[in-house]
Motif scaffolding. Structure first.
Motif, PDB file in Angstrom:
ATOM      1  N   ALA A 124    -100.680  -6.368 -73.633  1.00 16.76           N
ATOM      2  CA  ALA A 124    -102.086  -6.792 -73.667  1.00 16.76           C
ATOM      3  C   ALA A 124    -102.423  -7.767 -72.543  1.00 16.76           C
ATOM      4  CB  ALA A 124    -102.391  -7.442 -75.024  1.00 16.76           C
ATOM      5  N   GLU A 125    -101.394  -8.282 -71.849  1.00 17.24           N
ATOM      6  CA  GLU A 125    -101.669  -9.326 -70.861  1.00 17.24           C
ATOM      7  C   GLU A 125    -100.940  -9.104 -69.533  1.00 17.24           C
ATOM      8  OE1 GLU A 125    -100.486 -12.852 -72.888  1.00 17.24           O
ATOM      9  OE2 GLU A 125    -102.314 -12.957 -74.078  1.00 17.24           O
ATOM     10  N   PRO A 126    -101.152  -7.956 -68.877  1.00 15.16           N
ATOM     11  CA  PRO A 126    -100.561  -7.793 -67.544  1.00 15.16           C
ATOM     12  C   PRO A 126    -101.331  -8.645 -66.542  1.00 15.16           C
ATOM     13  CG  PRO A 126    -101.983  -5.943 -68.036  1.00 15.16           C
ATOM     14  CD  PRO A 126    -101.964  -6.798 -69.280  1.00 15.16           C
ATOM     15  N   TRP A 127    -100.638  -9.117 -65.515  1.00 16.24           N
ATOM     16  CA  TRP A 127    -101.386  -9.853 -64.483  1.00 16.24           C
ATOM     17  C   TRP A 127    -101.914  -8.899 -63.419  1.00 16.24           C
ATOM     18  CZ3 TRP A 127    -100.291 -10.590 -59.226  1.00 16.24           C
ATOM     19  CH2 TRP A 127     -99.056 -10.104 -58.787  1.00 16.24           C
ATOM     20  N   VAL A 128    -101.321  -7.700 -63.353  1.00 14.50           N
ATOM     21  CA  VAL A 128    -101.863  -6.619 -62.521  1.00 14.50           C
ATOM     22  C   VAL A 128    -101.811  -5.338 -63.346  1.00 14.50           C
ATOM     23  CG1 VAL A 128    -101.446  -5.118 -60.531  1.00 14.50           C
ATOM     24  CG2 VAL A 128    -101.203  -7.576 -60.279  1.00 14.50           C
ATOM     25  N   SER A 129    -102.889  -4.555 -63.319  1.00 15.42           N
ATOM     26  CA  SER A 129    -102.856  -3.255 -64.005  1.00 15.42           C
ATOM     27  C   SER A 129    -103.818  -2.303 -63.318  1.00 15.42           C
ATOM     28  CB  SER A 129    -103.230  -3.408 -65.486  1.00 15.42           C
ATOM     29  OG  SER A 129    -104.581  -3.802 -65.608  1.00 15.42           O
ATOM     30  N   LEU A 164    -109.897   1.573 -62.579  1.00 16.05           N
ATOM     31  CA  LEU A 164    -110.095   0.126 -62.578  1.00 16.05           C
ATOM     32  C   LEU A 164    -108.782  -0.570 -62.220  1.00 16.05           C
ATOM     33  CD1 LEU A 164    -112.179  -0.326 -65.849  1.00 16.05           C
ATOM     34  CD2 LEU A 164    -113.043  -0.427 -63.506  1.00 16.05           C
ATOM     35  N   THR A 165    -108.844  -1.553 -61.357  1.00 17.11           N
ATOM     36  CA  THR A 165    -107.669  -2.353 -61.006  1.00 17.11           C
ATOM     37  C   THR A 165    -107.937  -3.808 -61.383  1.00 17.11           C
ATOM     38  OG1 THR A 165    -107.065  -0.899 -59.177  1.00 17.11           O
ATOM     39  CG2 THR A 165    -106.160  -3.125 -59.136  1.00 17.11           C
ATOM     40  N   LYS A 166    -107.030  -4.357 -62.162  1.00 13.92           N
ATOM     41  CA  LYS A 166    -107.178  -5.737 -62.608  1.00 13.92           C
ATOM     42  C   LYS A 166    -106.095  -6.591 -61.947  1.00 13.92           C
ATOM     43  CE  LYS A 166    -106.884  -8.489 -66.872  1.00 13.92           C
ATOM     44  NZ  LYS A 166    -105.613  -9.186 -66.569  1.00 13.92           N
ATOM     45  N   VAL A 167    -106.524  -7.669 -61.313  1.00 13.32           N
ATOM     46  CA  VAL A 167    -105.597  -8.646 -60.728  1.00 13.32           C
ATOM     47  C   VAL A 167    -106.002 -10.012 -61.266  1.00 13.32           C
ATOM     48  CG1 VAL A 167    -104.643  -9.655 -58.636  1.00 13.32           C
ATOM     49  CG2 VAL A 167    -105.374  -7.259 -58.634  1.00 13.32           C
ATOM     50  N   PRO A 226    -107.849 -12.522 -63.353  1.00 13.65           N
ATOM     51  CA  PRO A 226    -109.144 -12.407 -64.044  1.00 13.65           C
ATOM     52  C   PRO A 226    -110.114 -11.446 -63.349  1.00 13.65           C
ATOM     53  CG  PRO A 226    -109.082 -14.407 -62.735  1.00 13.65           C
ATOM     54  CD  PRO A 226    -107.738 -13.774 -62.596  1.00 13.65           C
ATOM     55  N   LEU A 227    -109.722 -10.933 -62.169  1.00 11.53           N
ATOM     56  CA  LEU A 227    -110.614 -10.092 -61.368  1.00 11.53           C
ATOM     57  C   LEU A 227    -110.393  -8.614 -61.673  1.00 11.53           C
ATOM     58  CD1 LEU A 227    -112.682 -10.079 -59.002  1.00 11.53           C
ATOM     59  CD2 LEU A 227    -110.717  -9.864 -57.458  1.00 11.53           C
ATOM     60  N   THR A 228    -111.473  -7.874 -61.955  1.00 12.12           N
ATOM     61  CA  THR A 228    -111.392  -6.429 -62.198  1.00 12.12           C
ATOM     62  C   THR A 228    -112.297  -5.710 -61.211  1.00 12.12           C
ATOM     63  OG1 THR A 228    -110.955  -6.763 -64.552  1.00 12.12           O
ATOM     64  CG2 THR A 228    -111.715  -4.590 -63.874  1.00 12.12           C
ATOM     65  N   LEU A 229    -111.724  -4.722 -60.503  1.00 14.67           N
ATOM     66  CA  LEU A 229    -112.461  -3.983 -59.484  1.00 14.67           C
ATOM     67  C   LEU A 229    -112.469  -2.506 -59.814  1.00 14.67           C
ATOM     68  CD1 LEU A 229    -110.829  -5.622 -56.331  1.00 14.67           C
ATOM     69  CD2 LEU A 229    -113.074  -6.179 -57.294  1.00 14.67           C
ATOM     70  N   GLU A 230    -113.568  -1.805 -59.473  1.00 14.87           N
ATOM     71  CA  GLU A 230    -113.583  -0.342 -59.614  1.00 14.87           C
ATOM     72  C   GLU A 230    -112.906   0.259 -58.393  1.00 14.87           C
ATOM     73  OE1 GLU A 230    -117.285   1.532 -60.608  1.00 14.87           O
ATOM     74  OE2 GLU A 230    -116.585   3.468 -59.835  1.00 14.87           O
ATOM     75  N   THR A 231    -111.851   1.034 -58.622  1.00 21.79           N
ATOM     76  CA  THR A 231    -111.062   1.579 -57.513  1.00 21.79           C
ATOM     77  C   THR A 231    -110.872   3.093 -57.673  1.00 21.79           C
ATOM     78  OG1 THR A 231    -109.078   0.918 -58.746  1.00 21.79           O
ATOM     79  CG2 THR A 231    -109.823  -0.551 -56.996  1.00 21.79           C
ATOM     80  N   THR A 232    -111.908   3.767 -58.167  1.00 31.18           N
ATOM     81  CA  THR A 232    -111.857   5.222 -58.366  1.00 31.18           C
ATOM     82  C   THR A 232    -111.483   5.939 -57.072  1.00 31.18           C
ATOM     83  OG1 THR A 232    -113.638   4.956 -59.970  1.00 31.18           O
ATOM     84  CG2 THR A 232    -113.160   7.202 -59.232  1.00 31.18           C
ATOM     85  N   GLY A 233    -110.552   6.896 -57.179  1.00 33.36           N
ATOM     86  CA  GLY A 233    -110.125   7.657 -56.012  1.00 33.36           C
ATOM     87  C   GLY A 233    -108.931   7.052 -55.307  1.00 33.36           C
ATOM     88  N   LEU A 234    -108.616   5.801 -55.656  1.00 33.65           N
ATOM     89  CA  LEU A 234    -107.471   5.153 -55.003  1.00 33.65           C
ATOM     90  C   LEU A 234    -106.480   4.641 -56.054  1.00 33.65           C
ATOM     91  CD1 LEU A 234    -106.491   4.536 -52.199  1.00 33.65           C
ATOM     92  CD2 LEU A 234    -107.609   2.298 -52.311  1.00 33.65           C
ATOM     93  N   PHE A 235    -106.917   3.720 -56.904  1.00 39.05           N
ATOM     94  CA  PHE A 235    -106.025   3.166 -57.936  1.00 39.05           C
ATOM     95  C   PHE A 235    -106.629   3.417 -59.327  1.00 39.05           C
ATOM     96  CE2 PHE A 235    -105.623  -0.128 -54.421  1.00 39.05           C
ATOM     97  CZ  PHE A 235    -104.557   0.528 -53.806  1.00 39.05           C
TER      98      PHE A 235
END
Length: 270
Positions: free
Chosen positions: A53-58, A71-74, A76-85
Protein backbone atom coordinates in the motif's frame (compact mmCIF):
# COMPACT_ATOMS: atom_id res chain seq x y z
CA UNK A 1 48.80 32.21 -35.28
CA UNK A 2 51.24 29.26 -35.53
CA UNK A 3 50.15 26.50 -37.96
CA UNK A 4 48.47 23.43 -36.51
CA UNK A 5 48.48 19.84 -37.69
CA UNK A 6 46.56 16.73 -36.71
CA UNK A 7 48.51 13.99 -34.95
CA UNK A 8 47.18 10.51 -34.17
CA UNK A 9 48.05 9.45 -30.62
CA UNK A 10 47.59 5.92 -29.30
CA UNK A 11 44.94 6.26 -26.60
CA UNK A 12 43.17 2.90 -26.10
CA UNK A 13 44.78 -0.55 -25.85
CA UNK A 14 43.26 -3.66 -27.45
CA UNK A 15 41.99 -4.85 -24.06
CA UNK A 16 40.32 -1.51 -23.37
CA UNK A 17 38.64 -1.46 -26.78
CA UNK A 18 37.40 -5.06 -26.70
CA UNK A 19 36.10 -4.82 -23.13
CA UNK A 20 34.44 -1.45 -23.97
CA UNK A 21 32.37 -2.94 -26.80
CA UNK A 22 31.48 -6.02 -24.74
CA UNK A 23 30.32 -3.59 -22.06
CA UNK A 24 28.14 -1.75 -24.58
CA UNK A 25 26.29 -4.98 -25.44
CA UNK A 26 26.20 -6.27 -21.84
CA UNK A 27 24.98 -3.03 -20.26
CA UNK A 28 22.29 -2.52 -22.91
CA UNK A 29 20.85 -6.01 -22.43
CA UNK A 30 21.30 -5.89 -18.64
CA UNK A 31 19.26 -2.71 -18.50
CA UNK A 32 16.55 -3.99 -20.88
CA UNK A 33 16.25 -7.40 -19.16
CA UNK A 34 16.24 -5.63 -15.78
CA UNK A 35 13.22 -3.61 -16.90
CA UNK A 36 11.55 -6.88 -17.94
CA UNK A 37 12.10 -8.22 -14.40
CA UNK A 38 10.92 -4.93 -12.87
CA UNK A 39 7.70 -5.18 -14.88
CA UNK A 40 6.71 -8.27 -12.86
CA UNK A 41 6.09 -5.89 -9.96
CA UNK A 42 6.60 -2.26 -11.06
CA UNK A 43 6.97 -0.70 -7.61
CA UNK A 44 9.81 0.05 -5.21
CA UNK A 45 9.97 0.07 -1.41
CA UNK A 46 12.39 0.80 1.42
CA UNK A 47 13.01 -1.73 4.18
CA UNK A 48 12.90 -5.51 4.50
CA UNK A 49 9.46 -6.26 3.01
CA UNK A 50 7.09 -4.94 0.35
CA UNK A 51 4.42 -2.77 1.91
CA UNK A 52 2.13 -2.95 -1.10
CA UNK A 53 0.00 0.00 0.00
CA UNK A 54 2.99 2.33 0.39
CA UNK A 55 5.50 2.11 -2.48
CA UNK A 56 7.69 5.16 -2.92
CA UNK A 57 7.69 4.53 -6.68
CA UNK A 58 4.97 2.72 -8.62
CA UNK A 59 3.73 2.41 -12.18
CA UNK A 60 0.05 1.57 -12.40
CA UNK A 61 -2.94 1.94 -14.72
CA UNK A 62 -6.42 3.25 -14.13
CA UNK A 63 -9.71 3.53 -16.05
CA UNK A 64 -10.57 7.10 -16.95
CA UNK A 65 -13.86 7.32 -18.78
CA UNK A 66 -13.74 4.88 -21.69
CA UNK A 67 -9.96 4.50 -21.76
CA UNK A 68 -7.07 3.25 -19.68
CA UNK A 69 -4.30 5.58 -18.59
CA UNK A 70 -0.84 4.95 -17.14
CA UNK A 71 0.10 6.58 -13.85
CA UNK A 72 3.55 6.92 -12.28
CA UNK A 73 3.85 7.77 -8.61
CA UNK A 74 7.09 9.08 -7.10
CA UNK A 75 6.64 9.93 -3.44
CA UNK A 76 3.66 12.28 -3.13
CA UNK A 77 3.79 13.18 -6.85
CA UNK A 78 1.56 11.32 -9.36
CA UNK A 79 1.94 11.88 -13.11
CA UNK A 80 -0.04 10.58 -16.10
CA UNK A 81 2.46 8.63 -18.20
CA UNK A 82 0.21 6.79 -20.68
CA UNK A 83 2.19 5.21 -23.52
CA UNK A 84 5.42 5.16 -21.54
CA UNK A 85 5.00 3.98 -17.93
CA UNK A 86 2.03 2.07 -16.47
CA UNK A 87 0.06 1.50 -19.68
CA UNK A 88 1.53 1.13 -23.16
CA UNK A 89 0.93 -0.90 -26.31
CA UNK A 90 -2.65 -1.55 -25.20
CA UNK A 91 -1.66 -3.39 -22.00
CA UNK A 92 -0.82 -2.77 -18.37
CA UNK A 93 2.96 -2.79 -17.94
CA UNK A 94 5.59 -0.76 -16.07
CA UNK A 95 7.97 -0.09 -18.95
CA UNK A 96 6.95 -0.37 -22.63
CA UNK A 97 7.77 -3.48 -24.69
CA UNK A 98 10.38 -1.71 -26.85
CA UNK A 99 12.47 -0.97 -23.73
CA UNK A 100 12.56 -4.55 -22.38
CA UNK A 101 14.45 -7.72 -23.32
CA UNK A 102 12.77 -9.90 -24.37
CA UNK A 103 10.03 -7.59 -25.65
CA UNK A 104 7.27 -10.10 -24.81
CA UNK A 105 6.16 -10.48 -21.19
CA UNK A 106 8.25 -13.25 -19.56
CA UNK A 107 9.80 -12.95 -16.11
CA UNK A 108 11.67 -16.27 -16.52
CA UNK A 109 13.26 -15.28 -19.84
CA UNK A 110 14.09 -11.81 -18.48
CA UNK A 111 15.93 -13.43 -15.57
CA UNK A 112 17.87 -15.77 -17.91
CA UNK A 113 18.97 -12.80 -20.04
CA UNK A 114 19.83 -10.71 -16.96
CA UNK A 115 21.94 -13.38 -15.23
CA UNK A 116 23.80 -14.31 -18.41
CA UNK A 117 24.80 -10.74 -19.22
CA UNK A 118 25.50 -9.97 -15.54
CA UNK A 119 28.13 -12.72 -15.45
CA UNK A 120 29.54 -11.59 -18.80
CA UNK A 121 29.70 -8.00 -17.53
CA UNK A 122 31.46 -8.99 -14.28
CA UNK A 123 34.01 -11.23 -16.01
CA UNK A 124 34.62 -8.56 -18.64
CA UNK A 125 35.17 -5.98 -15.89
CA UNK A 126 37.67 -8.22 -14.13
CA UNK A 127 39.61 -8.64 -17.38
CA UNK A 128 39.65 -4.84 -17.87
CA UNK A 129 40.78 -4.12 -14.30
CA UNK A 130 43.43 -6.85 -14.27
CA UNK A 131 44.96 -5.95 -17.62
CA UNK A 132 44.94 -2.19 -17.06
CA UNK A 133 46.26 -2.46 -13.50
CA UNK A 134 49.17 -4.59 -14.69
CA UNK A 135 49.91 -2.26 -17.62
CA UNK A 136 49.83 0.79 -15.34
CA UNK A 137 47.06 2.46 -17.37
CA UNK A 138 44.77 2.95 -14.35
CA UNK A 139 47.51 4.43 -12.12
CA UNK A 140 49.05 6.51 -14.90
CA UNK A 141 45.94 7.79 -16.72
CA UNK A 142 42.83 7.38 -14.56
CA UNK A 143 43.85 8.11 -10.96
CA UNK A 144 43.37 11.88 -10.30
CA UNK A 145 46.50 13.78 -9.33
CA UNK A 146 46.72 16.43 -6.62
CA UNK A 147 46.62 19.13 -9.31
CA UNK A 148 43.53 17.51 -10.88
CA UNK A 149 41.62 17.78 -7.59
CA UNK A 150 42.58 21.36 -6.84
CA UNK A 151 39.33 23.39 -6.45
CA UNK A 152 40.52 25.97 -8.97
CA UNK A 153 41.17 23.29 -11.60
CA UNK A 154 37.85 21.52 -10.95
CA UNK A 155 35.93 24.78 -11.25
CA UNK A 156 37.79 25.63 -14.48
CA UNK A 157 36.86 22.25 -15.96
CA UNK A 158 33.22 22.57 -14.92
CA UNK A 159 33.03 25.96 -16.63
CA UNK A 160 34.76 24.81 -19.82
CA UNK A 161 32.53 21.72 -20.02
CA UNK A 162 29.43 23.86 -19.50
CA UNK A 163 30.60 26.07 -22.38
CA UNK A 164 31.33 22.95 -24.50
CA UNK A 165 35.00 23.96 -24.78
CA UNK A 166 36.87 20.68 -25.21
CA UNK A 167 40.65 20.20 -24.63
CA UNK A 168 42.96 20.75 -27.59
CA UNK A 169 46.61 20.10 -28.29
CA UNK A 170 48.65 18.56 -25.47
CA UNK A 171 45.71 18.79 -23.05
CA UNK A 172 43.75 16.39 -25.29
CA UNK A 173 46.37 13.65 -24.84
CA UNK A 174 45.15 12.81 -21.33
CA UNK A 175 41.88 12.50 -19.44
CA UNK A 176 40.74 15.56 -17.51
CA UNK A 177 39.78 15.54 -13.82
CA UNK A 178 36.03 15.33 -14.45
CA UNK A 179 36.50 12.30 -16.70
CA UNK A 180 38.73 10.61 -14.10
CA UNK A 181 36.25 11.29 -11.29
CA UNK A 182 33.29 10.10 -13.37
CA UNK A 183 35.03 6.87 -14.45
CA UNK A 184 36.32 6.26 -10.92
CA UNK A 185 32.89 6.82 -9.39
CA UNK A 186 31.27 4.36 -11.79
CA UNK A 187 33.99 1.69 -11.57
CA UNK A 188 34.75 1.89 -7.83
CA UNK A 189 31.37 2.81 -6.33
CA UNK A 190 28.33 2.33 -8.58
CA UNK A 191 29.25 -0.94 -10.30
CA UNK A 192 30.30 -2.79 -7.09
CA UNK A 193 27.10 -1.50 -5.43
CA UNK A 194 25.15 -2.76 -8.44
CA UNK A 195 26.67 -6.24 -8.12
CA UNK A 196 26.20 -6.48 -4.34
CA UNK A 197 22.58 -5.27 -4.39
CA UNK A 198 21.89 -7.68 -7.25
CA UNK A 199 23.29 -10.57 -5.22
CA UNK A 200 21.12 -9.48 -2.28
CA UNK A 201 18.02 -10.20 -4.34
CA UNK A 202 19.03 -13.85 -4.79
CA UNK A 203 17.21 -16.13 -2.28
CA UNK A 204 20.22 -18.49 -2.27
CA UNK A 205 22.63 -15.66 -1.38
CA UNK A 206 20.21 -14.35 1.26
CA UNK A 207 20.08 -17.79 2.89
CA UNK A 208 23.85 -18.31 2.81
CA UNK A 209 24.93 -14.74 3.56
CA UNK A 210 22.16 -13.13 5.69
CA UNK A 211 24.48 -10.25 6.62
CA UNK A 212 24.38 -8.95 3.03
CA UNK A 213 20.71 -7.77 2.93
CA UNK A 214 21.20 -6.33 6.44
CA UNK A 215 24.01 -4.12 5.10
CA UNK A 216 21.54 -2.43 2.74
CA UNK A 217 18.69 -2.20 5.26
CA UNK A 218 16.71 -5.13 3.85
CA UNK A 219 16.03 -6.85 0.57
CA UNK A 220 13.54 -4.22 -0.67
CA UNK A 221 15.99 -1.42 0.07
CA UNK A 222 18.63 -3.35 -1.89
CA UNK A 223 16.18 -3.65 -4.82
CA UNK A 224 15.58 0.11 -4.69
CA UNK A 225 19.33 0.85 -4.59
CA UNK A 226 19.83 -1.55 -7.52
CA UNK A 227 17.24 0.40 -9.52
CA UNK A 228 18.80 3.78 -8.57
CA UNK A 229 22.28 2.54 -9.57
CA UNK A 230 20.86 1.43 -12.93
CA UNK A 231 19.46 4.94 -13.36
CA UNK A 232 22.83 6.52 -12.52
CA UNK A 233 24.62 4.25 -15.00
CA UNK A 234 22.04 5.17 -17.66
CA UNK A 235 22.60 8.87 -16.91
CA UNK A 236 26.39 8.35 -17.15
CA UNK A 237 26.00 6.62 -20.53
CA UNK A 238 23.74 9.40 -21.86
CA UNK A 239 26.23 12.10 -20.79
CA UNK A 240 29.07 10.02 -22.24
CA UNK A 241 27.21 9.73 -25.58
CA UNK A 242 26.44 13.46 -25.58
CA UNK A 243 30.14 14.26 -25.04
CA UNK A 244 31.08 11.87 -27.86
CA UNK A 245 28.64 13.59 -30.21
CA UNK A 246 29.73 17.11 -29.26
CA UNK A 247 33.50 16.48 -29.25
CA UNK A 248 33.65 14.59 -32.56
CA UNK A 249 31.84 11.36 -33.39
CA UNK A 250 34.30 9.97 -35.92
CA UNK A 251 37.42 10.79 -33.90
CA UNK A 252 35.97 9.12 -30.79
CA UNK A 253 34.68 6.11 -32.74
CA UNK A 254 38.04 5.67 -34.46
CA UNK A 255 39.84 5.75 -31.11
CA UNK A 256 37.56 3.01 -29.78
CA UNK A 257 38.02 0.88 -32.92
CA UNK A 258 41.70 1.45 -33.84
CA UNK A 259 42.96 2.92 -30.56
CA UNK A 260 44.19 6.12 -32.25
CA UNK A 261 42.78 9.57 -31.40
CA UNK A 262 43.50 12.70 -33.43
CA UNK A 263 44.62 15.86 -31.66
CA UNK A 264 45.58 19.28 -33.03
CA UNK A 265 49.16 20.33 -32.24
CA UNK A 266 51.05 23.46 -33.16
CA UNK A 267 53.85 23.38 -35.72
CA UNK A 268 55.68 20.06 -36.09
CA UNK A 269 55.17 18.91 -32.48
CA UNK A 270 54.64 15.11 -32.13
Amino acid sequence: MPPTMKVLVYRHSVVTRVTHWINVVSLTLLLMSGLQIFNAHPALYWGKKSTFAEPWVSMTSQERGDRMIGLTKVGPLTLETTGLFGFSGGEKRGFPAWATAPNYRSLADGRHWHFFFAWLFVLNGLVYLSANTLSGHIRRDLVPTKDDLAPRNLWHEIITHARLQFPKGEEARSYNALQKLAYGGIVLIILPLMVLTGLTMSPAVDAGQPWLPAVFGGRQSARTLHFICAGLITAFVLVHLAMVLLSGVWNNLRSMITGRYAIDVEGDAQ
